[in-house]
Enzyme design. Structure first.
Site, PDB file in Angstrom:
ATOM      1  N   TYR A   1      -1.445  -1.580  10.337  1.00  0.00           N
ATOM      2  CA  TYR A   1      -1.492  -1.717   8.880  1.00  0.00           C
ATOM      3  C   TYR A   1      -0.213  -1.172   8.256  1.00  0.00           C
ATOM      4  CZ  TYR A   1      -3.333  -1.356   4.113  1.00  0.00           C
ATOM      5  OH  TYR A   1      -3.523  -1.485   2.756  1.00  0.00           O
TER       6      TYR A   1
ATOM      7  N   SER B   1       0.866  -1.168   0.000  1.00  0.00           N
ATOM      8  CA  SER B   1       0.000   0.000   0.000  1.00  0.00           C
ATOM      9  C   SER B   1       0.905   1.221   0.000  1.00  0.00           C
ATOM     10  CB  SER B   1      -0.884  -0.002   1.257  1.00  0.00           C
ATOM     11  OG  SER B   1      -1.463   1.265   1.491  1.00  0.00           O
TER      12      SER B   1
ATOM     13  N   SER C   1       2.906  -3.271   9.126  1.00  0.00           N
ATOM     14  CA  SER C   1       2.986  -4.534   8.393  1.00  0.00           C
ATOM     15  C   SER C   1       3.378  -4.319   6.934  1.00  0.00           C
ATOM     16  CB  SER C   1       1.651  -5.285   8.474  1.00  0.00           C
ATOM     17  OG  SER C   1       0.621  -4.603   7.778  1.00  0.00           O
ATOM     18  N   LYS C   2       2.901  -3.240   6.330  1.00  0.00           N
ATOM     19  CA  LYS C   2       3.216  -2.976   4.933  1.00  0.00           C
ATOM     20  C   LYS C   2       4.659  -2.509   4.757  1.00  0.00           C
ATOM     21  CE  LYS C   2      -0.909  -4.065   3.463  1.00  0.00           C
ATOM     22  NZ  LYS C   2      -1.123  -5.288   2.670  1.00  0.00           N
TER      23      LYS C   2
END
Length: 272
Positions: free
Chosen positions: A155, A142, A158-159
């Protein structure tokens, strides 16, 4: 797009029951690829596969990517059926929406287990076969994996972690013919925001964005196929995505302020 280069290629897609994963599965099947659809709901996968009308070219495997044994089974089933693997698309993922100060830490653990460890697990199991075929591994991240997104600590973390992991794998296998693609969509219309976890780990249930104004999953899948055909190492989508990555690199403090303002305008923003 001319998809003849994907004909008869064996392509595994995790998180294939919706969004980018499902759109990618449909696209690669239309190109004549042999597609392995992986997700936690086998019934849903099989129903979707039937709707594609090409059962001979589709294998559905129930897979929880956070469980190493499931990932090994996914790879074993694929190799047993088709003899090898050409492309692994690590697409399975979860999102979240809550301020870190309010967050139960189990939410971050869950996101890291699915997003980061799911990518690591599947890549570890598939790597010997990908090296043999001189194939490609993809991590769907992302823009939040380049420039942090507030109220999405788990989020974004983790990305970022996936990007670091795959960039390292690329260097390790620089002379082995392995393709490694970090694929970074911007906001894409999907179910990911409806299923996003809140501070206590429950599903958000509704999206704060106007999904109709976002890039479609089908357009995103087409960009993915083009990037794989070019053997790209990185693909960033949408003008806003490119601008954000560029601005974060050159003007980080300015980007922080603009990101804060952007998120503060969301419906029911955690900042309010």
């Amino acid at each position: 797009m001319d998809g003849t280069c994907f004909k008869d290629k064996v392509i595994i897609i995790t998180g294939a029951s919706s969004g980018i994963g499902l759109a990618s599965a449909r696209l690669f099947v239309s190109f004549g690829a042999r597609v392995v659809m992986a997700a936690r709901s086998l019934d849903k996968l099989q129903s979707l596969a039937q709707s594609m009308g090409d059962a001979e070219h589709i294998l559905c495997v129930k897979t929880d990517v956070s469980v190493f044994g499931d990932c090994q089974n996914l790879i074993d089933r694929t190799v047993e059926k088709w003899g090898g693997i050409d492309i692994l698309v690590n697409n399975a993922g979860l999102s979240m929406r809550a301020m870190f100060k309010d967050l139960d830490l189990s939410v971050i653990h869950t996101l890291m287990d699915v997003n980061f460890w799911g990518t690591v697990n599947c890549t570890k199991c598939a790597l010997p076969h990908l090296l043999k075929s001189r194939g490609s591994v993809v991590g769907v991240i992302s823009i939040a994996g380049f420039s942090a997104l507030p109220a999405r600590t788990g989020y974004s973390a983790s990305k970022y972690a996936i990007r670091g992991f795959l960039d390292t794998i690329r260097i390790e296998h620089l002379k082995d013919g392995l393709g490694v693609l970090v694929f970074a969509p911007g906001y894409t219309s999907s179910n990911v925001r409806n299923a996003a976890l809140t501070a206590d780990g429950s599903a958000q249930g509704e999206t704060p964005l106007d999904e109709g104004k976002l890039m479609s999953a089908e357009d995103c899948a087409l960009h993915l196929a083009k990037a794989l055909r070019r053997r790209s190492s990185q693909c960033i989508l949408t003008p806003l995505g490119h601008l954000t990555v560029w601005a974060h690199r050159l003007f980080p403090r300015f980007t922080d302020r603009m990101t804060y303002k952007y998120i503060a305008r969301e419906a029911n923003s955690p900042f309010k």
